[in-house]
Enzyme design. Structure first.
Site, short mmCIF file in Angstrom:
data_model
loop_
_atom_site.label_atom_id
_atom_site.label_comp_id
_atom_site.label_asym_id
_atom_site.label_seq_id
_atom_site.Cartn_x
_atom_site.Cartn_y
_atom_site.Cartn_z
N GLU A 156 0.83 -1.21 0.00
CA GLU A 156 0.00 0.00 0.00
C GLU A 156 0.86 1.27 0.00
O GLU A 156 0.64 2.19 0.78
CB GLU A 156 -0.95 -0.01 1.20
CG GLU A 156 -1.88 -1.22 1.19
CD GLU A 156 -2.95 -1.22 2.27
OE1 GLU A 156 -2.73 -0.63 3.34
OE2 GLU A 156 -4.01 -1.81 2.02
N ASP A 185 -8.35 -8.95 4.04
CA ASP A 185 -8.12 -7.85 4.97
C ASP A 185 -9.18 -7.77 6.06
O ASP A 185 -10.04 -6.87 6.01
CB ASP A 185 -8.09 -6.52 4.19
CG ASP A 185 -7.54 -5.38 5.01
OD1 ASP A 185 -7.04 -5.64 6.11
OD2 ASP A 185 -7.60 -4.23 4.54
N GLU A 228 -12.45 -2.28 12.15
CA GLU A 228 -12.48 -1.54 10.89
C GLU A 228 -13.62 -1.98 9.97
O GLU A 228 -14.37 -1.15 9.45
CB GLU A 228 -11.13 -1.74 10.17
CG GLU A 228 -11.09 -1.08 8.81
CD GLU A 228 -9.74 -1.23 8.12
OE1 GLU A 228 -8.81 -1.82 8.70
OE2 GLU A 228 -9.62 -0.74 6.98
C1 GCV Z 1 -2.42 0.42 8.48
C2 GCV Z 1 -5.99 -2.10 5.60
C3 GCV Z 1 -6.40 -0.84 6.29
C4 GCV Z 1 -5.24 0.14 6.36
C5 GCV Z 1 -4.07 -0.56 7.08
C6 GCV Z 1 -3.72 -1.81 6.28
C7 GCV Z 1 -2.61 -2.62 6.92
O1 GCV Z 1 -5.76 -1.88 4.25
O2 GCV Z 1 -7.49 -0.28 5.64
O3 GCV Z 1 -5.66 1.25 7.09
O4 GCV Z 1 -2.97 0.29 7.19
O5 GCV Z 1 -4.85 -2.64 6.20
O6 GCV Z 1 -2.93 -3.60 7.56
O7 GCV Z 1 -1.47 -2.26 6.77
#
Ligand code: GCV
Length: 661
Positions: free
Chosen positions: A269, A348, A376
């Protein structure tokens, strides 16, 4: 007066004072830092539970409670035993850590109303590493935080407050022994945590943690040699990069003696990593591992690596396959002080995902399970969702890897493949809210994670009931009612959100509320590919091949629609709306029914909560009542949006003729 509550360490006065006799005088010959914490805790607890001031007795014979260190005991560093012998309680351990855990166990048993007369228990943690990952940013915000702002940072500064001590007490009381205190996305100044700018405060925090047996970890920016050091690259195989990290680690571990190591999100990411230099994850992780090795440090390296900009025309690339594809070829190539941190599922933290196939796959690499206590995708601490049952499913999953002890719980404990560094980590759900977790009932997830990481054999029911007695009420009827809400909550949440494992029908970015096409047309594309005939991605052998990453025992189940567990049907298969499920219902009818039911069950939970008024502390009653009002709206919206979406795609009416827009 502090402006936060004590959660499960509230130690409310006990009506039946029969256990008071054990706490009037405590005796120990030990004087270490952890024993001092144990004695402080006994004092605090006894004052509140029994209104007495504990004496530290000079004389063993007079004491009701004895803390005894015996290095010959076969309990490891953190195990303990608690027994009653001749009207005295003994807590025995081989190391101070065990004495502190044993003390907390005893105090929590008393506080929750459990019987301690005649006690005889012996506990050794299953997982060597039991860790929380704070996703706190240095400006004081928290990524995926739903309980107020960070209590570690404010406006670019590290804060050292008494709250951090209470946080450490809470964690230690359930056996957590490591915390990474900044977001894995290291940016906006957090790169500089490993510099003179912040060492003073970090040292104070690590000192507080040390008093509770908790090692401090920091998340680092893989490109730090460039951002902090001014080098032209961060190539892990370049001598100047290695030298830079070696010097840096000497400095960090010199200043912060209670450091456990680093947690690293790389090539994920948008975060920098070894790929930029044509290197792989083992190159990156091992370079850091060697730099921390002289100090006994550990590198925890995340496996959450995937192409987040997949082209929608590309039907072979599958985000679910990415973790396995990236890391399986590297099995056995990581140094012994590297641990790979693997999310519970391949996508995720959705409400329902299959277990990550790297568990059992990786046989020569230290590994940790990563779960998300922060909700989340599971209601953001507005909707109630007790996650312990989900984690238990993951831990109990039999991987079929060919060893007698082949569950995820076995693997991450080190039993299966003989690893020493391994365990369980979780993204924390804490913040500055008075109750720590936003939704009061989300406290059960924080408590439950610690208990389960220590002892994965505990049941979701036992954990819920313990937590309720500690934090809300010792009344057994109240306990039953709240347990009942908690134990239903994940299934209810699943019913009114994305169906049968399809996942990701949330609003993009913030991830709360329904938006079935939100990710379908974004550059992050996590696809369900619903059209007028069918929904789902074919991940079987004839599709993306994801099902084939499992050992045959599981692959055989997942690859066929007929044998695939139905709650994962849309994760593994593309299924026509007219397909008949085992219940005899068509897929489309199942979707309609489960969404209506899910919403109705939220209304039922809301009614059940209303009945608790006057029977539990009013501030808790009101806070949760307010959350249920919001959850009821949210579940209504999910039900309407998802049902309308599938109705308009399929044009197949609901057999019961209910209102679908
Ligand atoms: C910390 C998901 C979440 C992100 C998070 C990522 C991760 O994509 O939406 O906010 O980033 O996981 O676990 O690194």
């Amino acid at each position: 007066m502090c402006n936060w509550e004590q959660a499960w360490l509230a130690y409310e006065l006990i009506e039946n004072q029969k256990d008071k006799k054990y706490f009037e005088s405590v005796y120990t010959q030990q004087n270490g830092v952890l024993v001092e914490s144990a004695l402080r805790e006994i004092k605090t607890a006894a004052e509140k539970l029994f209104s007495i001031t504990v004496r530290r007795g000079e004389n063993r014979e007079e004491a009701g409670l004895i803390l005894e260190l015996n290095p010959a005991l076969n309990l490891g560093k953190e195990g303990y035993q608690i027994t009653e012998e001749e009207d005295r309680i003994y807590i025995r351990a081989a190391k101070e850590n065990g004495l502190l855990y044993g003390t907390f166990r005893l105090l929590l048993m008393v506080s929750s109303g459990k019987e301690i007369t005649g006690i005889s228990i012996r506990e050794i943690p299953s997982n060597p590493v039991r860790m929380l990952n704070q996703w706190d940013n240095i400006d004081g915000s928290i990524e995926r935080g739903y309980a107020g702002r960070s209590f570690f940072y404010e406006n670019g500064k590290v804060c050292v407050t008494e709250r951090i001590r209470d946080y450490a007490r809470l964690l230690c009381s359930v056996g957590i022994n490591g915390v990474s205190i900044n977001n894995v996305n290291v940016r906006n100044g957090a790169e500089w945590l490993i510099s003179e700018r912040h060492y003073k405060e970090l040292e104070q925090i690590s000192h507080i943690f040390a008093q509770y047996g908790i090692s401090m970890y920091l998340c680092i920016d893989f490109a730090a040699p460039m951002t902090l050091g001014g080098l032209s690259c961060a190539d892990p195989l370049k001598e100047e990069v290695k030298d830079w990290w070696e010097k840096k680690c000497g400095e960090i571990f010199g200043r912060l003696p209670n450091m456990g190591g680093f947690l690293v999100k790389a090539d994920s990411e948008g975060r920098p990593g070894p790929f930029a230099y044509g290197r792989n994850h083992a190159d990156g992780a091992n370079m850091l591992a060697r730099a921390v090795k002289p100090y006994g440090g550990t590198i925890i390296w995340r496996c959450f690596v995937y192409n987040c900009q997949q082209d929608w025309r590309d039907r072979r690339t599958d985000r679910a396959c990415a973790g396995y594809d990236n890391f399986m070829p590297l099995d056995g190539k990581f140094d012994d002080n590297v641990i790979l941190q693997i999310k519970n599922g391949p996508i995720d933290f959705q409400v329902r995902e299959p277990v990550h196939p790297l568990f059992g796959g990786l046989q020569h690499t230290n590994q940790m399970l990563e779960v998300q206590i922060a909700q989340e995708y599971t209601g953001q601490q507005i909707d109630v969702c007790y996650l312990v049952p989900m984690w238990k499913e993951v831990l109990d999953f039999s991987t079929g890897c060919g060893k007698p002890e082949d569950t995820v719980a076995d693997i991450i404990s080190g039993r299966t493949f003989g690893q020493q560094r391994c365990g369980m980590a979780a993204v924390a759900n804490t913040g500055r809210d008075a109750n720590w977790t936003g939704h009061d009932l989300a406290g059960a997830n924080l408590y439950g994670f610690g208990r389960l990481a220590f002892d994965p054999r505990l049941s979701a029911e036992e954990i819920a009931s313990e937590w309720i007695s500690l934090q809300i009420s010792r009344d057994s009827d109240v306990n039953r009612s709240i347990s009942d809400i908690l134990l239903r909550s994940r299934e209810v949440y699943e019913k009114y959100t994305a169906p049968l494992g399809i996942g990701f029908m949330v609003n993009p970015a913030h991830h709360y509320g329904p938006n079935p096409e939100g990710y379908e047309y974004s550059k992050w594309g996590t696809y369900h590919r619903a059209d007028h005939l069918a929904v789902g991605v074919d991940r079987s052998a004839g599709g993306t091949g994801y099902s084939e990453q499992y050992f045959e025992k599981n692959a055989a189940l997942f690859r066929e629609k007929g044998t695939c567990p139905e709650n994962l049907l849309l994760f593994f298969h593309r299924v026509p709306y007219t397909y008949r499920l085992h219940s005899g219902k068509t897929l489309i009818q199942h979707i309609y029914d489960s969404h209506f039911e899910g919403h109705e069950q939220v209304l039922q939970m809301q009614k059940d909560w209303e009945l608790l008024e006057g029977r539990i502390p009013q501030h808790i009653f009101l806070r949760v009542k307010e959350r249920f009002t919001r959850q009821a709206e949210n579940s209504r919206e999910w039900c309407d949006v998802i049902n309308s979406f599938f109705y308009r795609k399929s044009m197949i009416p609901d057999e019961q003729g209910r209102e679908i827009f």
